[in-house]
Scaffold this motif. Structure first.
Motif, PDB file in Angstrom:
ATOM      1  N   GLY A 105      50.672  47.082  58.023  1.00 28.23           N
ATOM      2  CA  GLY A 105      50.592  46.891  56.580  1.00 28.23           C
ATOM      3  C   GLY A 105      49.953  45.584  56.151  1.00 28.23           C
ATOM      4  N   ALA A 106      49.460  44.823  57.102  1.00 24.94           N
ATOM      5  CA  ALA A 106      48.781  43.563  56.776  1.00 24.94           C
ATOM      6  C   ALA A 106      47.331  43.856  56.391  1.00 24.94           C
ATOM      7  N   PRO A 107      46.799  43.147  55.418  1.00 23.26           N
ATOM      8  CA  PRO A 107      45.418  43.383  54.987  1.00 23.26           C
ATOM      9  C   PRO A 107      44.408  43.108  56.100  1.00 23.26           C
ATOM     10  N   LYS A 108      43.423  43.999  56.211  1.00 27.99           N
ATOM     11  CA  LYS A 108      42.328  43.816  57.156  1.00 27.99           C
ATOM     12  C   LYS A 108      41.113  43.200  56.470  1.00 27.99           C
ATOM     13  N   GLU A 109      41.105  43.221  55.135  1.00 29.61           N
ATOM     14  CA  GLU A 109      40.001  42.659  54.376  1.00 29.61           C
ATOM     15  C   GLU A 109      40.494  41.406  53.644  1.00 29.61           C
ATOM     16  N   LYS A 110      39.567  40.458  53.446  1.00 26.82           N
ATOM     17  CA  LYS A 110      39.936  39.204  52.783  1.00 26.82           C
ATOM     18  C   LYS A 110      40.307  39.456  51.324  1.00 26.82           C
ATOM     19  N   LEU A 111      41.300  38.704  50.832  1.00 26.48           N
ATOM     20  CA  LEU A 111      41.753  38.870  49.469  1.00 26.48           C
ATOM     21  C   LEU A 111      42.191  37.541  48.885  1.00 26.48           C
ATOM     22  N   ALA A 112      42.448  37.554  47.570  1.00 24.17           N
ATOM     23  CA  ALA A 112      42.930  36.355  46.881  1.00 24.17           C
ATOM     24  C   ALA A 112      43.663  36.769  45.619  1.00 24.17           C
ATOM     25  N   VAL A 113      44.601  35.916  45.215  1.00 20.54           N
ATOM     26  CA  VAL A 113      45.341  36.081  43.971  1.00 20.54           C
ATOM     27  C   VAL A 113      45.246  34.748  43.236  1.00 20.54           C
ATOM     28  N   SER A 114      44.995  34.795  41.948  1.00 18.10           N
ATOM     29  CA  SER A 114      44.855  33.564  41.177  1.00 18.10           C
ATOM     30  C   SER A 114      46.101  32.699  41.277  1.00 18.10           C
ATOM     31  N   GLY A 115      45.878  31.397  41.438  1.00 14.90           N
ATOM     32  CA  GLY A 115      46.965  30.433  41.417  1.00 14.90           C
ATOM     33  C   GLY A 115      47.901  30.445  42.608  1.00 14.90           C
ATOM     34  N   VAL A 116      47.579  31.209  43.658  1.00 16.32           N
ATOM     35  CA  VAL A 116      48.504  31.337  44.792  1.00 16.32           C
ATOM     36  C   VAL A 116      47.743  31.159  46.100  1.00 16.32           C
ATOM     37  N   ASP A 117      48.311  30.357  46.989  1.00 18.53           N
ATOM     38  CA  ASP A 117      47.802  30.244  48.357  1.00 18.53           C
ATOM     39  C   ASP A 117      48.542  31.290  49.180  1.00 18.53           C
ATOM     40  N   LEU A 118      47.843  32.343  49.566  1.00 17.99           N
ATOM     41  CA  LEU A 118      48.499  33.453  50.271  1.00 17.99           C
ATOM     42  C   LEU A 118      48.994  33.060  51.655  1.00 17.99           C
ATOM     43  N   ALA A 119      48.509  31.943  52.203  1.00 17.25           N
ATOM     44  CA  ALA A 119      49.039  31.464  53.480  1.00 17.25           C
ATOM     45  C   ALA A 119      50.464  30.946  53.306  1.00 17.25           C
ATOM     46  N   GLN A 120      50.789  30.474  52.091  1.00 18.41           N
ATOM     47  CA  GLN A 120      52.112  29.937  51.793  1.00 18.41           C
ATOM     48  C   GLN A 120      53.031  30.947  51.102  1.00 18.41           C
ATOM     49  N   ASN A 121      52.448  31.902  50.387  1.00 20.07           N
ATOM     50  CA  ASN A 121      53.227  32.855  49.601  1.00 20.07           C
ATOM     51  C   ASN A 121      52.583  34.237  49.703  1.00 20.07           C
ATOM     52  N   GLN A 122      53.154  35.095  50.518  1.00 19.41           N
ATOM     53  CA  GLN A 122      52.567  36.416  50.741  1.00 19.41           C
ATOM     54  C   GLN A 122      53.065  37.466  49.765  1.00 19.41           C
ATOM     55  N   SER A 123      53.983  37.106  48.886  1.00 12.55           N
ATOM     56  CA  SER A 123      54.503  38.037  47.876  1.00 12.55           C
ATOM     57  C   SER A 123      54.502  37.382  46.493  1.00 12.55           C
ATOM     58  N   PRO A 124      53.321  37.052  45.968  1.00 13.39           N
ATOM     59  CA  PRO A 124      53.286  36.369  44.671  1.00 13.39           C
ATOM     60  C   PRO A 124      53.706  37.296  43.534  1.00 13.39           C
ATOM     61  N   THR A 125      54.146  36.695  42.445  1.00 14.97           N
ATOM     62  CA  THR A 125      54.515  37.432  41.240  1.00 14.97           C
ATOM     63  C   THR A 125      53.489  37.148  40.146  1.00 14.97           C
ATOM     64  N   PHE A 126      53.557  37.917  39.076  1.00 15.99           N
ATOM     65  CA  PHE A 126      52.677  37.676  37.936  1.00 15.99           C
ATOM     66  C   PHE A 126      52.909  36.280  37.365  1.00 15.99           C
ATOM     67  N   VAL A 127      54.165  35.885  37.257  1.00 15.31           N
ATOM     68  CA  VAL A 127      54.502  34.570  36.692  1.00 15.31           C
ATOM     69  C   VAL A 127      53.871  33.455  37.527  1.00 15.31           C
ATOM     70  N   GLN A 128      53.877  33.588  38.853  1.00 14.40           N
ATOM     71  CA  GLN A 128      53.280  32.566  39.725  1.00 14.40           C
ATOM     72  C   GLN A 128      51.749  32.574  39.657  1.00 14.40           C
ATOM     73  N   SER A 129      51.177  33.713  39.357  1.00 17.49           N
ATOM     74  CA  SER A 129      49.728  33.896  39.437  1.00 17.49           C
ATOM     75  C   SER A 129      48.995  33.744  38.113  1.00 17.49           C
ATOM     76  N   LYS A 130      49.711  33.780  37.014  1.00 20.19           N
ATOM     77  CA  LYS A 130      49.047  33.818  35.709  1.00 20.19           C
ATOM     78  C   LYS A 130      48.430  32.471  35.329  1.00 20.19           C
ATOM     79  N   PHE A 131      47.439  32.560  34.466  1.00 18.03           N
ATOM     80  CA  PHE A 131      46.794  31.393  33.885  1.00 18.03           C
ATOM     81  C   PHE A 131      46.505  31.715  32.425  1.00 18.03           C
ATOM     82  N   LYS A 132      46.317  30.678  31.640  1.00 21.33           N
ATOM     83  CA  LYS A 132      46.068  30.858  30.205  1.00 21.33           C
ATOM     84  C   LYS A 132      44.566  30.854  29.941  1.00 21.33           C
ATOM     85  N   PHE A 133      44.103  31.875  29.245  1.00 19.37           N
ATOM     86  CA  PHE A 133      42.706  31.974  28.832  1.00 19.37           C
ATOM     87  C   PHE A 133      42.674  31.852  27.308  1.00 19.37           C
TER      88      PHE A 133
END
Length: 145
Positions: A105-133
Motif C-alpha cells: 500500500g505504499a506509493p510507487k510514484e512520487k507525491l506531495a501534499v501542501s504544507g507537509v513533509d511526508l517523510a515526517q508525517n505520512q497521514s496528513p490532515t486537511f487542517v495540517q495541509s491547508k493554506f490561505k489564498f
C-alpha cells in the motif's frame, strides 16, 4: 436644477465608491510542481477546500493534469475564490490516472501534499495541509517526494 444635479451626484457617489472599493474575492493560483522522477507521464494536481474532499469523500474543487518538462509542471487555477485550500500532487508516470501502490500500500510514484513533509508525517490532515489564498495572483511551489 442645481439642487437636482447635486442630489443626483450625492446619490451616485456611494454607489460608485462601493463599486470601486469592493475587493476582489477571486484570483489566479499557480502551482509549480518540482522534483518529478523523470519527464515521463504527467503531474496531477488536486485542489481541495475541505476535509471531506481531502479524505476523498467528496469531489475536489479542481484537478489539473500537465505534461512534465525538465522535471517540473505548472498547473493554473483561474477565477479561484479566496479561501483555504490544500493541494495533493503526484507524478502519474504511466498515465493511468491513479497513484500506483506496491503490495503493502505504499506509493510507487512520487507525491506531495501542501504544507507537509511526508517523510515526517505520512497521514496528513486537511487542517495540517491547508493554506490561505486571498490574492489576485499567487504561486505555490511544491516538491514531490
Amino acid at each position: 436644477m442645481l439642487i437636482r444635479a447635486t442630489l443626483l451626484c450625492a446619490m451616485l457617489v456611494p454607489v460608485l465608491a462601493s463599486a470601486s472599493a469592493t475587493p476582489e474575492h477571486e484570483g489566479v493560483l499557480e502551482v509549480v510542481v518540482n522534483s518529478a522522477k523523470n519527464d515521463d507521464g504527467e503531474i496531477q494536481v488536486t485542489l481541495m477546500n475541505n476535509a471531506a474532499q481531502f479524505d476523498s469523500k467528496e469531489t475536489p474543487i479542481a484537478v489539473c493534469r500537465q505534461t512534465i518538462d525538465k522535471l517540473k509542471a505548472l498547473c493554473k487555477f483561474d477565477k479561484l475564490q479566496h479561501g483555504e485550500y490544500a493541494i495533493f500532487a503526484y507524478h502519474d508516470e504511466n498515465i493511468n490516472k491513479e497513484l500506483d501502490e506496491n503490495f503493502l500500500g505504499a506509493p510507487k510514484e512520487k507525491l506531495a501534499v501542501s504544507g507537509v513533509d511526508l517523510a515526517q508525517n505520512q497521514s496528513p490532515t486537511f487542517v495540517q495541509s491547508k493554506f490561505k489564498f486571498n490574492s489576485q495572483l499567487a504561486q505555490v511551489f511544491i516538491n514531490l517526494q
